[in-house]
Design a protein around this motif. Structure first.
Motif, mmCIF file in Angstrom:
data_model
loop_
_atom_site.group_PDB
_atom_site.id
_atom_site.type_symbol
_atom_site.label_atom_id
_atom_site.label_comp_id
_atom_site.label_asym_id
_atom_site.label_seq_id
_atom_site.Cartn_x
_atom_site.Cartn_y
_atom_site.Cartn_z
ATOM 1 N N TYR A 66 0.846 -1.134 0.082
ATOM 2 C CA TYR A 66 0.018 -0.049 -0.123
ATOM 3 C C TYR A 66 0.774 1.242 0.037
ATOM 4 O O TYR A 66 2.056 1.248 0.622
ATOM 5 C CB TYR A 66 -0.961 -0.087 1.201
ATOM 6 N N ASP A 125 -7.373 -3.476 10.321
ATOM 7 C CA ASP A 125 -8.887 -3.176 10.803
ATOM 8 C C ASP A 125 -9.459 -2.466 9.671
ATOM 9 O O ASP A 125 -10.640 -2.829 9.233
ATOM 10 C CB ASP A 125 -8.834 -2.440 12.128
ATOM 11 N N VAL A 126 -9.048 -1.237 9.117
ATOM 12 C CA VAL A 126 -9.502 -0.441 8.091
ATOM 13 C C VAL A 126 -9.667 -1.392 7.012
ATOM 14 O O VAL A 126 -10.910 -1.177 6.402
ATOM 15 C CB VAL A 126 -8.696 0.743 7.980
ATOM 16 N N LEU A 127 -8.850 -2.152 6.698
ATOM 17 C CA LEU A 127 -9.268 -3.248 5.416
ATOM 18 C C LEU A 127 -9.980 -4.264 5.611
ATOM 19 O O LEU A 127 -10.287 -4.953 4.714
ATOM 20 C CB LEU A 127 -7.667 -3.464 4.851
ATOM 21 N N GLY A 128 -10.372 -4.504 6.946
ATOM 22 C CA GLY A 128 -10.886 -5.661 7.196
ATOM 23 C C GLY A 128 -10.093 -6.936 6.605
ATOM 24 O O GLY A 128 -10.960 -8.184 6.106
ATOM 25 N N ILE A 129 -9.109 -6.941 7.023
ATOM 26 C CA ILE A 129 -8.123 -8.276 6.767
ATOM 27 C C ILE A 129 -7.472 -8.784 7.860
ATOM 28 O O ILE A 129 -7.395 -8.278 8.955
ATOM 29 C CB ILE A 129 -7.165 -7.976 5.434
ATOM 30 N N SER A 185 -15.604 2.430 -1.313
ATOM 31 C CA SER A 185 -15.054 2.215 -0.013
ATOM 32 C C SER A 185 -14.520 3.425 0.500
ATOM 33 O O SER A 185 -14.235 3.837 1.582
ATOM 34 C CB SER A 185 -14.077 1.195 0.227
ATOM 35 N N TYR A 228 -9.459 4.477 -0.459
ATOM 36 C CA TYR A 228 -8.553 4.466 -1.490
ATOM 37 C C TYR A 228 -8.420 5.848 -2.285
ATOM 38 O O TYR A 228 -9.527 6.105 -2.690
ATOM 39 C CB TYR A 228 -8.489 3.394 -2.410
ATOM 40 N N PRO A 251 -8.958 -5.223 -0.711
ATOM 41 C CA PRO A 251 -9.905 -5.348 0.330
ATOM 42 C C PRO A 251 -11.015 -4.338 0.421
ATOM 43 O O PRO A 251 -10.744 -3.199 -0.535
ATOM 44 C CB PRO A 251 -9.127 -4.870 1.693
ATOM 45 N N ARG A 252 -12.139 -4.579 0.807
ATOM 46 C CA ARG A 252 -13.285 -3.509 0.701
ATOM 47 C C ARG A 252 -13.850 -3.205 -0.536
ATOM 48 O O ARG A 252 -14.433 -2.231 -0.889
ATOM 49 C CB ARG A 252 -12.931 -2.106 1.682
ATOM 50 N N THR A 253 -13.927 -4.368 -1.277
ATOM 51 C CA THR A 253 -14.488 -4.099 -2.565
ATOM 52 C C THR A 253 -15.593 -5.543 -2.662
ATOM 53 O O THR A 253 -15.398 -6.370 -1.977
ATOM 54 C CB THR A 253 -13.453 -4.386 -3.690
#
Lengths: 349, 62
Positions: A16, A61-65, A160, A163, B40-42
């Protein structure tokens, strides 16, 4: 194509980009300091930095991974520690809990945990600022900073809002560019910040080590035994070139860089020290002075460190050396990057 | 030999044993990729993004 200076980080196997304009500094909290520097205020993690508390947001957490951590051999592992503040140090496990292990199995289990902790418990935090907040973004690993193109987020990524867009890295990987403002928003930082402010306003006085200042430094070597440091904020970026990339142009040494020419030099041209070992690998620290760039060739490893103490400005203080300090039991000279570049430019004029 | 003008060519492939055809004129290229960057988040059907010669291309799955 317009390029944007960005810090590359990785998390859970993906890379990222954090726009440089949002980045204040990179902080690595060693495992042994985690307990002391990272805390929970209420249920919210905060990091203590120079008498200040900053809210922490875990990028995972933000990315949910899945939370993950990178082992020393670069393998990405799942992190079973639920909260950042749980990443306890060995010290803490040994001294903080005096009860002897109940049985052998427990003892082995604890050793296992310690081993994992010792190799990977450091927490890497990118200190960033959004429009409204300054906060720490917890990531697995820091990489180089790069000049990257930013493509629009597009119909799948845009909803989302976290990004800014997508990019291609030097390594040719595709990567996502984070929107630091909206990450703060997504993590509901307004609520966190208020809680943190309320909770710590009376706590700060408890730690007063005002004699010592804290510095974010980039440490490097010239020769094997010559240690130096510069203020991290003075560094534009780090680059690695092959020795064949360096060219002589007139009296200068240059390297072609993003369509332009970057003048490079080594420390022995400015400070009384040994010549760089040209057979050893070299990295280039790029400084910016006004509108111009200059590259300093150094010997790796280059490290970012958070140093707390008093700089000795009397023993060594001839510009561009600002003073000296003890870094990892070695005497290191602290360089003033602006003075360094000025001396070089003055010589050319 | 010339083909009749109403002939359409298809790119065919199978997903879960179902044969699917796409008008070949809608296909720009078929490429092999190894590294797909997860996004992520898609939505679930978005597998990720790839760098195709400097351009970002979204990869979807069924």
């Amino acid at each position: 194509m317009e390029y944007h200076s960005s810090q590359i980080v990785s998390l859970g196997g993906g890379k990222y980009a954090i726009p440089r304009k949002n980045l204040k500094e990179l902080v690595r909290i060693p495992g042994a300091d985690v307990k002391q520097k990272i805390d929970n205020v209420g249920s919210l993690p905060v990091v203590r930095l120079r008498q200040e508390f900053l809210p922490l947001i875990d990028l995972a957490d933000v990315l949910g991974i899945e939370k993950s951590y990178v082992t020393s051999d670069d393998q990405v592992k799942e992190d079973k520690r639920k909260q950042i503040a749980d990443r306890r140090s060995i010290q803490h496990l040994n001294t903080g809990n005096n009860a002897p292990p109940k049985d052998k199995e427990d003892f082995i289990a604890r050793q296992e945990q310690d081993r994992r902790t010792s190799s990977s418990s450091a927490v890497n935090i990118a200190i960033v600022y959004s429009d409204a907040y300054e906060y720490g973004l917890v990531v697995d690993k820091f990489h180089d900073s790069e000049e990257i193109p930013i493509f629009p987020a597009g119909r799948y990524l845009a909803p989302s809002k976290i990004y800014l867009g997508t990019t291609t890295l030097k390594s040719e990987e595709a990567a996502l560019v984070m929107d630091i403002d909206n990450v703060a928003f997504a993590a509901d930082l307004s609520r966190i910040s208020e809680t943190v402010r309320d909770a710590v306003s009376h706590d700060v006085t408890s730690e007063t080590q005002t004699d010592f200042e804290s510095f974010s430094l980039l440490s490097f070597r010239n020769a094997d035994t010559e240690h130096f440091a510069v203020a991290l904020e003075s560094v534009e970026r780090l680059e690695r070139f092959n020795s064949s990339d360096f060219e002589k142009a007139g009296t200068k040494e240059v390297v072609q860089y993003r369509g332009g020419v970057l003048p490079v030099f080594e420390l022995s041209q400015v400070v009384r020290c040994a010549e760089l070992n040209h057979a050893a690998p070299q990295e280039v620290i790029v400084f910016k002075h006004g509108d111009t760039f200059a590259g300093l060739k150094v010997q790796p490893p280059i490290d970012t460190i958070e140093w707390r103490g008093k700089i000795d400005e009397s023993t060594f203080n001839t510009p561009p050396v600002r003073g000296s300090m003890i870094l990892n039991d070695k005497t290191a000279l602290l360089l003033d990057a602006q003075a360094l570049v000025k001396i070089l430019q003055g010589r050319d004029a | 030999m010339t083909s009749p003008s109403n002939e359409i060519k298809f790119l065919t492939f199978t997903i879960n044993e179902t044969v699917i055809g796409l008008d070949i004129l809608d296909v720009q290229e078929v490429t092999k990729v190894s590294d797909i960057t997860a996004t992520p988040r898609t939505p679930d059907y978005v597998e990720g993004i790839i760098n195709l010669r400097g351009n970002i291309v979204t990869v979807v799955k069924y």
